[in-house]
Design a protein around this motif. Structure first.
Motif, PDB file in Angstrom:
ATOM      1  N   ASN A  84       0.848  -1.403  -0.187  1.00 36.72           N
ATOM      2  CA  ASN A  84      -0.005   0.030  -0.109  1.00 36.72           C
ATOM      3  C   ASN A  84       0.763   1.732  -0.280  1.00 36.72           C
ATOM      4  OD1 ASN A  84       1.007  -0.638   2.549  1.00 36.72           O
ATOM      5  ND2 ASN A  84      -1.017  -0.726   3.237  1.00 36.72           N
ATOM      6  N   PRO A  85       1.982   1.505  -1.492  1.00 29.27           N
ATOM      7  CA  PRO A  85       2.614   2.515  -0.997  1.00 29.27           C
ATOM      8  C   PRO A  85       1.777   4.300  -1.263  1.00 29.27           C
ATOM      9  CG  PRO A  85       1.980   2.019  -3.565  1.00 29.27           C
ATOM     10  CD  PRO A  85       1.406   0.475  -2.864  1.00 29.27           C
ATOM     11  N   ALA A  86       2.289   5.581  -0.569  1.00 35.99           N
ATOM     12  CA  ALA A  86       1.705   6.647  -0.792  1.00 35.99           C
ATOM     13  C   ALA A  86      -0.090   6.176   0.011  1.00 35.99           C
ATOM     14  CB  ALA A  86       1.513   7.062  -1.693  1.00 35.99           C
ATOM     15  N   ALA A  99      -5.153  -2.801   0.116  1.00 34.89           N
ATOM     16  CA  ALA A  99      -4.081  -2.099  -1.077  1.00 34.89           C
ATOM     17  C   ALA A  99      -4.397  -1.001  -2.370  1.00 34.89           C
ATOM     18  CB  ALA A  99      -4.360  -3.549  -2.108  1.00 34.89           C
ATOM     19  N   THR A 100      -3.891  -0.470  -2.471  1.00 36.55           N
ATOM     20  CA  THR A 100      -3.726   0.563  -3.598  1.00 36.55           C
ATOM     21  C   THR A 100      -4.169   0.392  -4.990  1.00 36.55           C
ATOM     22  OG1 THR A 100      -2.076   1.549  -1.988  1.00 36.55           O
ATOM     23  CG2 THR A 100      -2.456   2.336  -4.751  1.00 36.55           C
ATOM     24  N   ILE A 122      -6.025   4.776  -5.060  1.00 31.02           N
ATOM     25  CA  ILE A 122      -7.216   4.815  -4.114  1.00 31.02           C
ATOM     26  C   ILE A 122      -7.466   3.661  -3.604  1.00 31.02           C
ATOM     27  CG2 ILE A 122      -9.263   5.691  -5.437  1.00 31.02           C
ATOM     28  CD1 ILE A 122      -9.603   3.119  -4.567  1.00 31.02           C
ATOM     29  N   LEU A 123      -7.293   3.913  -2.039  1.00 28.41           N
ATOM     30  CA  LEU A 123      -7.171   2.151  -1.064  1.00 28.41           C
ATOM     31  C   LEU A 123      -8.166   1.915  -0.980  1.00 28.41           C
ATOM     32  CD1 LEU A 123      -5.845   5.320   2.307  1.00 28.41           C
ATOM     33  CD2 LEU A 123      -4.967   3.247   0.322  1.00 28.41           C
TER      34      LEU A 123
END
Length: 744
Positions: A101-103, A559-560, A568-569
């Protein structure tokens, strides 16, 4: 090896186990010290073999010797650890395949990072030089009991060197290819005998960029980092110890450019859109090149204050850790990732403030029962924005046409800015005890209750192409977590354990404008992990090997997902991961040390029926990835090193070192497109050093990426929402240099 079959890799792992004979905990790649390894995985000093947790401990000396000084370098040291670095805001850490889950401004990471006891609310807070470090501990599996914040995949615990009353210091200067330069210095001394000591550490690292722009002579991905740490150690009485730490870090990089690794299938339209907007796009994976034409830079300013107080009550010890941190991120990048006249600039300014307080009490070890109990509080305020400045041919790019319709033409010259203001609070109480049923058998039980609340406001003022948007959201939850473990000392040299741990990662808020297909609220992630482990020592203490078998299942995995105007998450459903890890350290001869970590990890989606479709599935709106491999989860990770040292009379200590890291092929994007597949990669490094007997000066020659393997490490952007193309971070090219170090 890169092209080997699974059977060959299984034989390799089995052969390694036989080579290292019996399986015990390791101070990875620090084989110069054949002593008991003391860890703090359960918030008390314990021998590593007594702790029923899969872990790796790395000394600061080992980091320095191998020239590992950034958070992303740690993946060379521990099995199942993978770290992707896009920029200081967009990096992520995964263990056993869990943690993509970057950024994620609205979520905490699955792998918690702790520095001197303080939890870092953003992974980017750890994007600084690892200078003057005492040790790093990497804990695998959920750490949801005694650590400040719940984690579902693991924890990285970084401890800096404390002030000393005896004067000591060091200075080192490095220079290398591509205008690389690094300066580090440390001084520690007592100010008042046995009462007050101080330590100062400083560093500066710079390097010229190495990604070439086809229409601009200035390369991208250069580095310019500077930081300092000031500490005071106060011991007014024999029972009281207070450590005060203040640190500051800033960087000004020509970073962080992504390069095109694939333009996707024939049906992909990314290249056509770039041409329609008057630009060109180039593949850059092998040539280290890009066609971006917008300003590309990163500016980071961060700092913090930590107070660590320990008071000895005699039968117990009280610890209070107070931490305050600020993190300010500014960056500019090319939104269309090409020379098209589509985006003049894109930026994600982010400001973060956090405060944490932990108070715990632990009885003195050595009795029938060891107990640690405490409370924890964390507060975070985060302000971020997604600002897009559309250029004169944005409509051509968005519409894939040289004659765009009026509703798209409205984007030309428009600025869109989505602002988010997020706040988070977390409070927890925990207790964990180890009951020594007899001298060989121990039972560990731990439980934690955590309250989480997050709230936020998302605003986008109206512009020529988009209506206004306003949304206020809040999420609140109470989550239990805990651990259960049995450990058995079969003999002084052989320890067995079985454990269960439950970890929870709080839910969150999507800090973007919602669409019909996206939820603004992200549900909590729950992990249940089962582990069998073996730790042993053989050959009169010269051989240490760990073996761990693990199975983890996660519900509502976070996750992204990529979107055209941001990421978005989401909760992707159920996932699981299972496998085996081996760590080994062997002093084969008095001057010859070998070390190895290896992991086989089968991570996959158990249920993901609404996954994004890859671009090759043209026209599909949702795809079922149930049973498919998890993205960013290499099945095989192998790290190995060898170190030979020999004392030469009247000259000093000469040494030569070699290390190798291998990761098997995996999908770099959550859609599991074959165009996002990253290949098998093996990177070798080497070091040659000499330390003078007379002056204590050390001179080291080093080479990284010895074979100059050009490879992409991840695909943070890509897929159908980027019109079929995939853009990734590219590994460093071969570099060589010289380091001179003086200790005094």
């Amino acid at each position: 090896m890169a092209g080997g079959t699974n059977t060959q890799r299984l034989l390799l792992l089995a052969g390694a186990c036989r080579l290292f004979a019996a399986c015990g905990a390791t101070d990875a790649l620090a084989a110069e010290r054949q002593v008991d390894i003391v860890v703090t995985a359960r918030k008390r000093d314990e021998k590593a073999e007594d702790v029923p947790v899969a872990l790796t401990k790395v000394t600061g000396e080992a980091l320095d010797r191998r020239r590992l000084y950034q958070i992303e370098d740690l993946k060379q040291l521990s099995p199942s650890l993978n770290i992707s670095y896009f920029n200081p805001r967009g990096n992520y850490v995964s263990i056993r395949g869990i943690g993509r889950n970057p950024a994620s401004d609205g979520l905490e990471p699955a792998v918690g990072i702790f520095v001197d006891g303080v939890y870092l609310g953003r992974p980017g807070m750890a994007a600084y030089d690892l200078a003057d470090i005492d040790a790093v501990e990497i804990l695998r599996g959920p750490q949801g009991t005694v650590f400040g914040k719940n984690t579902t995949a693991g924890a990285i615990v970084i401890t800096s060197k404390a002030p000393t009353f005896t004067p000591e210091g060091s200075a080192d200067l490095s220079g290398g290819t591509n205008a690389y330069g690094q300066l580090r210095g440390t001084v520690s001394t007592g100010l008042i005998d046995d009462v007050l000591a101080a330590r100062v550490s400083v560093y500066h690292t710079g390097q010229r960029g190495w990604i070439n722009r086809i229409d601009n002579p200035s390369p991208l991905n250069g580095t310019d980092r500077t930081g300092a740490r000031l500490q005071f150690l106060i011991e007014p009485t024999a029972r009281l110890r207070l450590r005060l730490i203040a640190d500051y870090h800033e960087e000004q990089d020509s970073c962080c450019s992504l390069v095109a690794g694939s333009f996707g299938p024939p049906s992909a339209t990314y290249v056509a859109r770039v041409v329609a907007a008057g630009g060109s796009a180039v593949l850059g994976g092998d040539a280290y090149r890009t066609s971006v034409n917008a300003p590309t830079f990163v500016r980071v300013h961060q700092g913090g204050i930590t107070a660590n107080l320990v008071y000895d009550l005699g039968a117990a010890e009280v610890t209070a850790i107070t931490g305050y941190r600020e993190w300010h991120y500014r960056a500019g990048f090319d939104g269309d990732l090409s020379s098209a006249d589509a985006y003049a600039n894109a930026a994600v300014p982010t400001d973060d403030w956090q405060f944490s307080q932990e108070l715990r009490i632990a009885n003195r070890s050595g009795g029938k029962i060891d107990v640690t109990a405490g409370v924890y509080y964390f507060r975070q305020s985060l302000q971020s924005a997604l600002r897009l400045v559309f250029a004169g041919k944005a409509a051509n790019f968005l519409g894939n046409t040289i004659a765009p319709p009026p509703f798209l033409a409205a984007f030309n010259g428009t600025t869109s800015s989505t602002e988010s203001d997020l706040n988070a609070q977390s409070a927890a109480a925990f207790v964990q005890g180890t009951w020594h049923l007899d001298p060989k058998l121990a039972l560990t039980l731990g439980v934690r209750g955590t309250y989480e609340r997050k709230s936020g406001v998302i605003d986008r003022p109206a512009n020529a192409a988009q209506p206004s948007y306003h949304q206020a959201l809040a999420v609140e939850e109470v989550d239990p977590s805990g651990t259960f473990a049995l450990s058995y000392a079969w003999s002084p040299d052989l320890h067995l354990y079985a454990s269960y741990a439950r970890g929870t990662k709080a839910g969150g808020i999507n800090p973007i404008v919602a669409t019909a297909q996206d939820d603004q609220i992200v549900r909590p992630e729950h992990a249940d992990s089962f582990e069998l482990g073996l730790k042993s020592t053989a050959l009169r203490g010269q051989l240490h090997v760990d073996l761990a078998l693990f199975y983890t299942r996660i519900g509502d995995y976070q996750a992204t997902l990529n979107r055209l105007f941001g990421a978005i998450l989401t909760n992707v459903g159920r996932v699981s991961t299972r496998g085996v890890e081996v760590e080994a350290r062997w002093r084969a001869a008095p001057a010859f040390d070998l070390a190895m970590t290896a992991a086989y990890n089968d991570a996959h989606y158990d249920s993901y029926r609404t996954a994004p479709c890859p671009p090759e599935a043209a026209g599909a709106t949702a795809c079922d990835l149930s049973g498919a491999p998890l993205a960013d989860a290499p099945r095989w990770i192998v790290n190995a090193s060898a170190q030979y040292s020999r004392h030469v009379r009247a000259i000093g200590l000469a040494s030569i070192g070699f290390d190798y890291g291998y990761r098997s092929s995996y999908f770099g994007n959550i859609d599991n497109s074959r165009y996002s597949r990253l290949g098998n990669v093996g990177i070798a490094n080497a070091q040659l050093g000499w330390t003078s007997d007379h002056s204590g000066t050390t001179v080291q020659l080093w080479v990284k990426n010895l074979a100059d393997i050009r490879h992409l490490e991840s695909y943070p952007l890509g897929g159908a929402t980027l019109y079929g193309a995939y853009f990734g971070t590219i590994g460093l090219p071969r570099s060589a240099g010289l380091t001179v170090r003086q200790q005094f």
